[in-house]
Design a protein around this motif. Structure first.
Motif, PDB file in Angstrom:
ATOM      1  N   GLU A  96       0.827  -1.206   0.000  1.00 25.44           N
ATOM      2  CA  GLU A  96       0.000   0.000   0.000  1.00 25.44           C
ATOM      3  C   GLU A  96       0.860   1.253   0.000  1.00 25.44           C
ATOM      4  O   GLU A  96       0.557   2.223  -0.699  1.00 25.44           O
ATOM      5  CB  GLU A  96      -0.931  -0.015   1.207  1.00 25.44           C
ATOM      6  CG  GLU A  96      -2.025  -1.065   1.127  1.00 25.44           C
ATOM      7  CD  GLU A  96      -2.687  -1.349   2.460  1.00 25.44           C
ATOM      8  OE1 GLU A  96      -3.636  -2.148   2.477  1.00 25.44           O
ATOM      9  OE2 GLU A  96      -2.245  -0.790   3.488  1.00 25.44           O
ATOM     10  N   PHE A  97       1.946   1.234   0.784  1.00 26.42           N
ATOM     11  CA  PHE A  97       2.851   2.385   0.825  1.00 26.42           C
ATOM     12  C   PHE A  97       3.472   2.623  -0.545  1.00 26.42           C
ATOM     13  O   PHE A  97       3.519   3.754  -1.046  1.00 26.42           O
ATOM     14  CB  PHE A  97       3.944   2.154   1.869  1.00 26.42           C
ATOM     15  CG  PHE A  97       4.923   3.278   1.989  1.00 26.42           C
ATOM     16  CD1 PHE A  97       6.096   3.288   1.231  1.00 26.42           C
ATOM     17  CD2 PHE A  97       4.687   4.350   2.846  1.00 26.42           C
ATOM     18  CE1 PHE A  97       6.991   4.330   1.332  1.00 26.42           C
ATOM     19  CE2 PHE A  97       5.585   5.394   2.946  1.00 26.42           C
ATOM     20  CZ  PHE A  97       6.745   5.385   2.183  1.00 26.42           C
ATOM     21  N   ASN A  98       3.967   1.567  -1.162  1.00 31.03           N
ATOM     22  CA  ASN A  98       4.603   1.715  -2.475  1.00 31.03           C
ATOM     23  C   ASN A  98       3.603   2.099  -3.562  1.00 31.03           C
ATOM     24  O   ASN A  98       3.937   2.824  -4.497  1.00 31.03           O
ATOM     25  CB  ASN A  98       5.329   0.427  -2.838  1.00 31.03           C
ATOM     26  CG  ASN A  98       6.617   0.245  -2.068  1.00 31.03           C
ATOM     27  OD1 ASN A  98       7.540   1.040  -2.148  1.00 31.03           O
ATOM     28  ND2 ASN A  98       6.683  -0.809  -1.288  1.00 31.03           N
ATOM     29  N   LEU A  99       2.384   1.626  -3.422  1.00 30.11           N
ATOM     30  CA  LEU A  99       1.348   1.994  -4.389  1.00 30.11           C
ATOM     31  C   LEU A  99       1.007   3.472  -4.263  1.00 30.11           C
ATOM     32  O   LEU A  99       0.935   4.192  -5.272  1.00 30.11           O
ATOM     33  CB  LEU A  99       0.106   1.136  -4.154  1.00 30.11           C
ATOM     34  CG  LEU A  99      -1.064   1.330  -5.120  1.00 30.11           C
ATOM     35  CD1 LEU A  99      -0.633   1.059  -6.547  1.00 30.11           C
ATOM     36  CD2 LEU A  99      -2.226   0.409  -4.726  1.00 30.11           C
ATOM     37  N   LEU A 100       0.835   3.955  -3.029  1.00 25.59           N
ATOM     38  CA  LEU A 100       0.531   5.373  -2.823  1.00 25.59           C
ATOM     39  C   LEU A 100       1.680   6.255  -3.298  1.00 25.59           C
ATOM     40  O   LEU A 100       1.464   7.279  -3.963  1.00 25.59           O
ATOM     41  CB  LEU A 100       0.233   5.643  -1.350  1.00 25.59           C
ATOM     42  CG  LEU A 100      -0.080   7.104  -0.987  1.00 25.59           C
ATOM     43  CD1 LEU A 100      -1.295   7.614  -1.749  1.00 25.59           C
ATOM     44  CD2 LEU A 100      -0.293   7.257   0.517  1.00 25.59           C
ATOM     45  N   SER A 101       2.920   5.883  -2.985  1.00 31.33           N
ATOM     46  CA  SER A 101       4.056   6.701  -3.400  1.00 31.33           C
ATOM     47  C   SER A 101       4.202   6.708  -4.919  1.00 31.33           C
ATOM     48  O   SER A 101       4.587   7.721  -5.510  1.00 31.33           O
ATOM     49  CB  SER A 101       5.346   6.208  -2.740  1.00 31.33           C
ATOM     50  OG  SER A 101       5.640   4.877  -3.097  1.00 31.33           O
ATOM     51  N   THR A 102       3.876   5.598  -5.562  1.00 34.70           N
ATOM     52  CA  THR A 102       3.909   5.555  -7.027  1.00 34.70           C
ATOM     53  C   THR A 102       2.877   6.502  -7.617  1.00 34.70           C
ATOM     54  O   THR A 102       3.172   7.288  -8.529  1.00 34.70           O
ATOM     55  CB  THR A 102       3.654   4.120  -7.531  1.00 34.70           C
ATOM     56  OG1 THR A 102       4.706   3.264  -7.079  1.00 34.70           O
ATOM     57  CG2 THR A 102       3.594   4.080  -9.054  1.00 34.70           C
TER      58      THR A 102
END
Length: 235
Positions: free
Chosen positions: A164-170
């Motif tokens: 979720e963190f990597n998806l949001l940052s992307t």
């Protein structure tokens, strides 16, 4: 890397453990769903090889409960099953599994799938900008923190899984850009992805539940019909 093997058939469990230990992985084993959840909490594995049919608690429920827990590690889950029907694969991926392997399988294929999943963790990041900020969000890659700003100017930390963190940052790295599922898979997991691309929809739904005021009418993560998703954050 530590791997939790959850398989109730002793011979198959030993085969998986021997195969993975030969490749220098550290392995721990559970033979039912409830024990698997206990070991997950105690051992914090990097990856879980999870059988679908288990005593006490089946693999789908184990997968669902693991994905609901907020832990430092968000392990990859490789689901095993003797069933090969499409519907079983879709259900498994919808509960949060990252990949799916049908029995009987070869040890070579098992190792290839495990290594492909674990290599994904090396592909996160790589951006020159370490802080992304929009009117309602701040993501700091160095501190591995995500904050949502409310309309009354208070800041609330977001409790996100690794994906979720990597998806949001992307999404925040290119506001307004439309991302296809294939592009998101390549960005977050890399070219070694073996699963169904619909797993992206599962993680988008989970992220929306944590940041959207109304998940039925998303404000920030918009669906672009026939294409994919885009992130918008306006004052």
């Amino acid at each position: 890397m530590k791997i939790l093997i959850v398989e109730d058939e002793m011979e198959i469990s030993k085969l998986i453990q021997t195969t993975l230990e030969r490749e220098s992985f550290e392995c721990i084993s559970a033979y039912d769903g409830l024990t698997a959840l206990d070991l997950f909490q105690q051992q914090a594995p990097d990856l879980i090889v999870l059988d679908l049919m288990l005593p006490k608690l089946d693999g789908l429920e184990v997968c669902t409960r693991i994905r609901q827990k907020l832990t430092e590690k968000d392990p990859y889950i490789l689901m095993l099953t003797a069933k090969g029907e499409e519907i079983d694969r879709v259900i498994g991926l919808s509960t949060g599994a990252d990949d799916y392997l049908v029995k009987p399988f070869s040890p070579i294929e098992l190792v290839a799938r495990v290594r492909a999943l674990l290599r994904r963790s090396l592909r996160h990041g790589g951006t020159q900008n370490n802080v992304y900020e929009t009117p309602h969000f701040i993501v700091d890659l160095d501190k591995y923190s995500a904050i949502q700003k409310t309309d009354n100017n208070t800041e609330e930390p977001l409790e996100l899984t690794t994906l979720e963190f990597n998806l949001l940052s992307t999404f925040m790295s290119y506001p307004g850009r439309v991302w296809s599922r294939t592009q998101l898979i390549d960005k977050l997991w890399g070219n070694d992805f073996f699963g169904d691309e619909r797993v992206v929809d599962t993680h988008v739904r989970r992220l929306r539940k944590k940041i959207e005021p109304d998940t039925a009418n998303p404000t920030y993560i918009k669906t672009v019909v026939g294409v994919g998703y885009k992130f918008e954050d306006e004052v």
